[in-house]
Motif scaffolding. Structure first.
Motif, PDB file in Angstrom:
ATOM      1  N   ALA A   1       0.825  -1.206   0.000  1.00 39.73           N
ATOM      2  CA  ALA A   1       0.000   0.000   0.000  1.00 39.73           C
ATOM      3  C   ALA A   1       0.859   1.257   0.000  1.00 39.73           C
ATOM      4  N   VAL A   2       0.319   2.305  -0.588  1.00 39.00           N
ATOM      5  CA  VAL A   2       1.004   3.599  -0.587  1.00 39.00           C
ATOM      6  C   VAL A   2       1.022   4.133   0.843  1.00 39.00           C
ATOM      7  N   PRO A   3       2.148   4.632   1.319  1.00 42.44           N
ATOM      8  CA  PRO A   3       2.186   5.169   2.686  1.00 42.44           C
ATOM      9  C   PRO A   3       1.487   6.515   2.754  1.00 42.44           C
ATOM     10  N   PRO A   4       0.982   6.904   3.904  1.00 43.16           N
ATOM     11  CA  PRO A   4       0.439   8.253   4.040  1.00 43.16           C
ATOM     12  C   PRO A   4       1.574   9.268   4.073  1.00 43.16           C
ATOM     13  N   TYR A   5       1.255  10.503   3.683  1.00 48.55           N
ATOM     14  CA  TYR A   5       2.287  11.535   3.604  1.00 48.55           C
ATOM     15  C   TYR A   5       1.913  12.729   4.466  1.00 48.55           C
ATOM     16  N   TYR A   6       2.925  13.240   5.198  1.00 48.38           N
ATOM     17  CA  TYR A   6       2.751  14.499   5.928  1.00 48.38           C
ATOM     18  C   TYR A   6       2.936  15.649   4.954  1.00 48.38           C
ATOM     19  N   LEU A   7       2.044  16.627   5.057  1.00 45.44           N
ATOM     20  CA  LEU A   7       2.071  17.743   4.112  1.00 45.44           C
ATOM     21  C   LEU A   7       1.312  18.912   4.709  1.00 45.44           C
ATOM     22  N   SER A   8       1.892  20.092   4.644  1.00 49.53           N
ATOM     23  CA  SER A   8       1.158  21.293   5.044  1.00 49.53           C
ATOM     24  C   SER A   8       0.262  21.722   3.889  1.00 49.53           C
ATOM     25  N   MET A   9      -1.053  21.665   4.108  1.00 43.52           N
ATOM     26  CA  MET A   9      -1.990  21.938   3.027  1.00 43.52           C
ATOM     27  C   MET A   9      -3.312  22.446   3.592  1.00 43.52           C
ATOM     28  N   LYS A  10      -4.146  22.916   2.695  1.00 43.02           N
ATOM     29  CA  LYS A  10      -5.440  23.485   3.070  1.00 43.02           C
ATOM     30  C   LYS A  10      -6.536  22.695   2.366  1.00 43.02           C
ATOM     31  N   MET A  11      -7.423  22.096   3.167  1.00 41.86           N
ATOM     32  CA  MET A  11      -8.584  21.432   2.599  1.00 41.86           C
ATOM     33  C   MET A  11      -9.625  22.489   2.204  1.00 41.86           C
ATOM     34  N   PRO A  12     -10.595  22.135   1.358  1.00 35.99           N
ATOM     35  CA  PRO A  12     -11.538  23.142   0.852  1.00 35.99           C
ATOM     36  C   PRO A  12     -12.280  23.921   1.936  1.00 35.99           C
ATOM     37  N   ASP A  13     -12.546  23.309   3.093  1.00 32.75           N
ATOM     38  CA  ASP A  13     -13.290  24.016   4.141  1.00 32.75           C
ATOM     39  C   ASP A  13     -12.384  24.692   5.152  1.00 32.75           C
ATOM     40  N   GLN A  14     -11.072  24.697   4.903  1.00 29.33           N
ATOM     41  CA  GLN A  14     -10.138  25.338   5.813  1.00 29.33           C
ATOM     42  C   GLN A  14      -9.723  26.706   5.277  1.00 29.33           C
ATOM     43  N   LYS A  15      -9.408  27.604   6.196  1.00 30.03           N
ATOM     44  CA  LYS A  15      -9.036  28.958   5.804  1.00 30.03           C
ATOM     45  C   LYS A  15      -7.539  29.123   5.614  1.00 30.03           C
ATOM     46  N   ALA A  16      -6.760  28.221   6.193  1.00 31.57           N
ATOM     47  CA  ALA A  16      -5.306  28.330   6.078  1.00 31.57           C
ATOM     48  C   ALA A  16      -4.707  26.928   6.064  1.00 31.57           C
ATOM     49  N   GLN A  17      -3.445  26.871   5.662  1.00 35.46           N
ATOM     50  CA  GLN A  17      -2.759  25.583   5.633  1.00 35.46           C
ATOM     51  C   GLN A  17      -2.623  25.017   7.048  1.00 35.46           C
ATOM     52  N   ALA A  18      -2.680  23.695   7.136  1.00 32.10           N
ATOM     53  CA  ALA A  18      -2.450  22.990   8.391  1.00 32.10           C
ATOM     54  C   ALA A  18      -1.578  21.781   8.115  1.00 32.10           C
ATOM     55  N   PHE A  19      -0.720  21.478   9.042  1.00 30.45           N
ATOM     56  CA  PHE A  19       0.122  20.286   8.911  1.00 30.45           C
ATOM     57  C   PHE A  19      -0.793  19.075   8.938  1.00 30.45           C
ATOM     58  N   SER A  20      -0.778  18.286   7.876  1.00 33.01           N
ATOM     59  CA  SER A  20      -1.767  17.219   7.702  1.00 33.01           C
ATOM     60  C   SER A  20      -1.097  15.906   7.331  1.00 33.01           C
ATOM     61  N   LEU A  21      -1.842  14.837   7.519  1.00 27.64           N
ATOM     62  CA  LEU A  21      -1.454  13.510   7.077  1.00 27.64           C
ATOM     63  C   LEU A  21      -2.482  13.082   6.047  1.00 27.64           C
ATOM     64  N   THR A  22      -2.036  12.689   4.858  1.00 23.59           N
ATOM     65  CA  THR A  22      -2.959  12.509   3.739  1.00 23.59           C
ATOM     66  C   THR A  22      -2.805  11.136   3.098  1.00 23.59           C
ATOM     67  N   THR A  23      -3.871  10.708   2.431  1.00 19.79           N
ATOM     68  CA  THR A  23      -3.841   9.456   1.673  1.00 19.79           C
ATOM     69  C   THR A  23      -4.958   9.496   0.635  1.00 19.79           C
ATOM     70  N   THR A  24      -4.971   8.496  -0.234  1.00 12.78           N
ATOM     71  CA  THR A  24      -5.999   8.409  -1.275  1.00 12.78           C
ATOM     72  C   THR A  24      -6.661   7.035  -1.216  1.00 12.78           C
ATOM     73  N   PHE A  25      -7.853   6.942  -1.831  1.00 15.26           N
ATOM     74  CA  PHE A  25      -8.582   5.685  -1.947  1.00 15.26           C
ATOM     75  C   PHE A  25      -8.980   5.470  -3.401  1.00 15.26           C
ATOM     76  N   THR A  26      -9.058   4.201  -3.775  1.00 13.14           N
ATOM     77  CA  THR A  26      -9.593   3.833  -5.088  1.00 13.14           C
ATOM     78  C   THR A  26     -10.699   2.802  -4.881  1.00 13.14           C
ATOM     79  N   PRO A  27     -11.617   2.664  -5.841  1.00 18.16           N
ATOM     80  CA  PRO A  27     -12.634   1.618  -5.711  1.00 18.16           C
ATOM     81  C   PRO A  27     -11.978   0.236  -5.718  1.00 18.16           C
TER      82      PRO A  27
END
Length: 983
Positions: free
Chosen positions: A730-756
């Motif tokens: 499996a692809v590992p999760p990645y730490y990344l400073s980013m802003k989700m659509p409902d956020q006003k500013a970047q936040a240090f986040s842990l991210t991943t993706t899903f496929t069907p």
């Protein structure tokens, strides 16, 4: 000796008693052997006690030890008494006369043979079963402590309305007691039956009654106890249905009651309980009736009922009631499982939002400008650049960096920046000469932190170091740089004594030091030295002159094993990471409390759900206790290990977790309150990777909230395989400073993706706010892509990169000669309704043994770019220039200065032009050694031009202009484009 063969006598050989000297020698050897074995056992116990005392967690050692001892003696004594009493009773109830039969005559020989040793035999048997039972019971110390210290959850299960603590803390202990009772009953029956048989109470072949009345009554009571325990087991099985696992709808380890459990198994268990009680009473009644007829009938009825009521009836219900209308029948129970599982894994607050996956804004310039505010795109992959750190910052062969570096945040000019960080740890494989003194006395510690910006590289594709060199210097200020405890520090060291340690080396030679901390165990005591000599199998510890006053032995030196040792009731995250906190290097270790007894919550195996492409190639990244099956997990403790002193601190992180409260009652004063976490430490705490991986695995199915969708299976996702390598993991999760659509500013986040399931297109993007102390810390957000359109997933994006003709040709050129191409982390960033993919590409070329950043792949909205820098790739994808890059770092010589009338500047520029042209030619040939030399020449020429121009500016000479010292002119020789630093 006389000849007993009947033939002629041969020479007689007299065998007398050994001489007194031989007997004394043999006795002495025997005593020494016993003492040696005893001291070996003592050495293990004593060194453990000394170690726990050295880390100030002696209460953990004593609590665990006394609990084990108590359980050993209590249950060992109970088992010995149970078996011994029944052997004694069977012997006492023996018939006065044995039947005159061949069977009894044969048994007479055995009875006569053991008659002189009956007491010793009884003692030996009871001691043996007691030791085995006691050893088994001592292994249940966790179960006992959780039962006796259990704290209510404040939540009740939906079926029996009992607090969750009953299933988590009480039921496991009751099951242990029940298992112990079964073992005692069975062993007692066997021991009693054999004794009765030996002394004539039971007969197999003799004529007449097969058993005496006394034997019949005795064995009937024992079997009655066994059946009574079976009745208790049936009653507990009713509650066990709430935590029973089964395979349901391709969901492994589904937990909780289903329709057939509630409507068939549950009433069946109640009926079987009643039958077992009646059957037990019939066995007890045999004391007066002296016949086995009714008990045997009752026992047969119980067995038949178990088959028909406990097995056949539920199968009929499943076949004829559930299967024809499964969705309607199972829906209420699925809803209970959904709710419990989401609560138990902390995913009940997950926010799922629909996301189009296609951009909404046509203004490319605005989109280009929005990239910088949406994410700080990290192009330094910590899982790729460790060899680069090693080559450029190892300095000495006896230092090394971990195989996978870490990502953290450090403030620069008041703004947090993502930073790739690693420690320069000791590497015994690289010491010049290996021997016992060098391995354990001289080369004892690593030295310094090495850190680099995560969002940029220099002109040669190397990391932009913010902390480097030896001793390390840079943005992190002053801190204790010696690393005595680390991930690669797996052997013991003896420090602080007469033998000096190598501190570090510089141009003036080796620097030595002597450990000043109070860590480790003092070896000035000869008993301690002897104990460690035995425990470590190193006799030199006992007599070496390198050990003297002040000598201390350091061991158990990796952060994970230290935390696991002082808190054996915690499960340790696989990724400990270093941070500079209050002038010290601290290892930060995330730890979890878990249980396997949360009703209705589905189970998962930690080793399976936390596995990814990194753990497949690096066992050090695997979670501790990989085989543990759990159905409740909390990141309840944040632990720190000081890299210099080895001090371990446990901080309460989840203040509501009842499992942690239970362990804090069992081990008081071992966990410090959350309020003791300093501001500096809080800045470096983050959401743990292993917990995130467990949650993402559960969310592949449990992101839905209604039973109908869950049962249909139409919304099942999967974690995609890592497209950047061929591990198939499996692809590992990645730490990344980013802003989700409902956020006003970047936040240090842990991210991943899903496929069907079974497909490669993207189905969802998941991120959790990983910045400790933030109001949204731990909030999971999922962007769900539409099912009626196709959005490329990671594997398809990687395939798209590789299949484009111009990119494929560039990759082929980069692979020319003996060069290797390595793909970095494929980062996904939500941007204006669409998804921006960014992937750094590294090359190991020529004689270089380490990867350098050469290209950056970017795709958005069907547009793909493969350029030298991130800015260039973004500009090409969006067809617009960005707001500009950050100023180049010192030494980041990527663009030569403009021409000047100053002869010195002119000459320097000509040299720069030559070096630039040589570098471009080397690039075409994939000659990285020549390219590196050209870049060094270019840097030297630019520096000469800059110095001359600055001097002219101060003196008013030609070409002075308005430049300031330290400013770097822009442009490139002959107008040629030049590589720019990635940002």
């Amino acid at each position: 000796m006389p000849d007993r063969g009947g033939g002629p006598s041969g020479p007689r050989i007299r065998v007398g008693r050994p001489s007194r000297r031989v007997r004394t020698l043999l006795m002495t050897l025997g005593v020494l052997a016993v003492l040696g074995m005893a001291f070996t056992m003592f050495a293990g116990f004593w060194t453990d006690w000394l170690w726990y005392r050295s880390v100030n967690y002696s209460s953990v050692f004593t609590t665990t030890l006394w609990t084990k001892i108590g359980l050993f003696f209590v249950f060992g004594l109970l088992m010995a008494l149970a078996v011994g009493f029944n052997i004694w009773l069977a012997h006492r109830l023996r018939p006065p006369l044995s039947a005159m039969s061949m069977e009894q005559q044969n048994l007479d020989r055995y009875r006569m043979g053991i008659a002189p040793y009956k007491k010793w035999l009884l003692f030996g048997i009871t001691a043996l079963v007691g030791l085995i039972a006691g050893a088994s019971a001592s292994g249940q110390w966790r179960t006992w402590l959780m039962w006796v210290n259990g704290v209510p959850f404040g939540q009740k299960d939906p079926q029996f309305k009992l607090d969750v603590s009953f299933y988590a803390f009480d039921l496991p202990w009751y099951r242990f007691l029940l298992g112990f009772g079964f073992a005692a009953a069975i062993l007692s029956v066997i021991a009693a039956a054999l004794t009765h048989y030996l002394y004539g109470g039971l007969r197999v072949t003799s004529p007449g009654a097969r058993a005496t009345a006394a034997a019949t009554g005795h064995l009937s009571v024992l079997i009655g106890i066994f059946v009574a325990l079976k009745a208790v087991a049936y009653w507990l099985d009713r509650y066990g249905l709430a935590v029973k696992s089964s395979d349901f709808r391709a969901t492994d380890n589904w937990t909780g009651l289903r329709y057939v459990d509630a409507n068939a198994y549950l009433p069946a268990k109640t009926i079987l309980f009643c039958i077992a009680v009646i059957c037990a009473l019939l066995f007890f009644a045999t004391i007066w009736r002296r016949t086995w007829q009714l008990p045997v009938i009752g026992f047969g009825l119980m067995v038949l009922s178990a088959i028909l009521i406990g097995g056949l009836y539920p199968a009929i219900v499943q076949k004829f009631q559930v299967q024809p209308n499964e969705q309607a029948k199972e829906a209420p129970y699925v809803e209970k499982n959904l709710e419990a599982t989401r609560q138990a894994y902390g995913i009940d607050g997950t926010k799922v939002t629909d996301y189009s996956g296609t951009g909404n804004t046509e203004d490319k310039t605005k989109l280009r400008d929005d990239v910088g505010s949406t994410a700080s795109i990290r192009i330094m992959d910590p899982n790729i650049v460790s060899p680069t750190f090693q080559q450029l910052q190892q300095i000495r062969n006896y230092y090394a960096f971990p195989e996978n570096l870490d990502v953290d945040r450090y403030a620069k000019d008041g703004k947090d920046q993502d930073t790739v960080i690693g420690l320069r740890e000791i590497n015994l494989a690289g010491i010049p000469k290996k021997n016992w003194i060098n391995n354990h006395f001289r080369y004892t510690h690593g030295y310094g932190v090495v850190a680099a910006k995560g969002t940029s590289a220099d002109a040669q594709g190397r990391p932009n170091f913010t902390e480097s060199d030896l001793p390390s210097k840079g943005d992190l200020g002053t801190y204790e740089q010696r690393v005595y405890y680390g991930e690669k520090t797996t052997t013991y060291s003896i420090v602080g004594g007469p033998q000096k340690e190598i501190d570090y080396s510089d141009d003036n030679g080796e620097k030595t030091t002597s450990y000043k901390g109070d860590s480790g165990v003092n070896l000035s005591n000869p008993v301690n030295r002897a104990a460690y000599a035995v425990a470590f199998g190193e006799p030199q510890i006992l007599y070496s002159g390198a050990i003297g006053d002040g000598s201390r032995i350091l061991y158990n030196r990796t952060p994970k094993e230290r935390v696991e040792a002082v808190a054996p009731w915690l499960t340790i995250d696989g990724d400990a990471y270093p941070a500079v906190v209050n002038g010290q290097i601290q290892w930060i270790v995330d730890a979890y409390t878990t249980t396997n007894g949360y009703p209705y919550s589905s189970r998962t195996t930690l080793g399976d759900t936390t596995a990814d492409s990194l753990t497949a190639t690096n066992d050090n990244r695997a979670v501790v206790a990989q085989q543990n099956q759990v159905n409740y997990i909390r990141n309840s403790v944040k632990a720190t290990v000081d890299a210099y002193t080895g001090e371990v601190k446990l901080y309460q992180w989840d203040t509501k977790d009842p499992v942690l409260k239970t362990w804090m009652k069992a081990f008081p004063n071992t966990v410090e309150p959350k309020s003791d976490i300093s501001k500096d430490l809080m800045d470096h705490l983050r959401y743990p990777q292993d917990l995130f991986k467990v949650q993402r695995e559960l969310l592949t199915r449990y992101h839905v909230k209604d039973a109908t969708t869950f049962l249909s299976g139409s919304e099942v996702w999967q974690v995609p395989d890592d497209p950047t390598n061929r591990s198939g993991s499996a692809v590992p999760p990645y730490y990344l400073s980013m802003k989700m659509p409902d956020q006003k500013a970047q936040a240090f986040s842990l991210t991943t993706t899903f496929t069907p399931t079974g497909r490669d297109n993207l189905s969802a993007f998941m991120a959790v706010d990983a910045e400790a102390g933030a109001s949204d810390y731990g909030k999971i957000r999922i962007l769900k892509l539409p099912t009626n359109t196709t959005v490329n997933g990671p594997k398809q994006v990687q395939s798209q990169f590789n299949s484009q003709e111009d990119i494929a040709e560039s990759i082929r050129l980069l692979r020319g000669g003996d060069s290797e191409v390595e793909y970095g982390n494929l980062l996904t960033v939500p941007l204006d309704g669409g998804l921006l993919y960014v992937e750094p590409v590294y090359v190991r070329g020529g004689g270089l043994k380490y990867p350098l950043l050469r290209k950056v792949l970017v795709t958005y909205g069907g547009q793909t770019a493969f350029e030298n820098t991130l800015d260039e790739a973004l500009n090409k994808v969006f067809g617009a220039d960005g707001p500009g890059t950050e100023p180049p770092d010192e030494g980041d010589t990527t663009t030569p200065p403009p021409t000047s009338d100053n002869p010195t500047v002119q000459q320097a520029l000509e040299d720069a032009q030559k070096a630039f042209d040589a570098g471009q030619e080397a690039l075409k040939k994939n000659d990285w050694e020549a390219y590196g030399k050209a870049q060094n020449d270019l840097e030297d020429a630019l520096r000469r031009a800059e110095d001359a121009q600055s001097e002219a500016s101060r003196t008013g000479g030609a070409g002075g202009g308005e430049s300031k010292p330290g400013d770097k002119p822009s442009g490139s020789p002959s107008g040629s484009p030049s590589p720019k630093p990635s940002s």
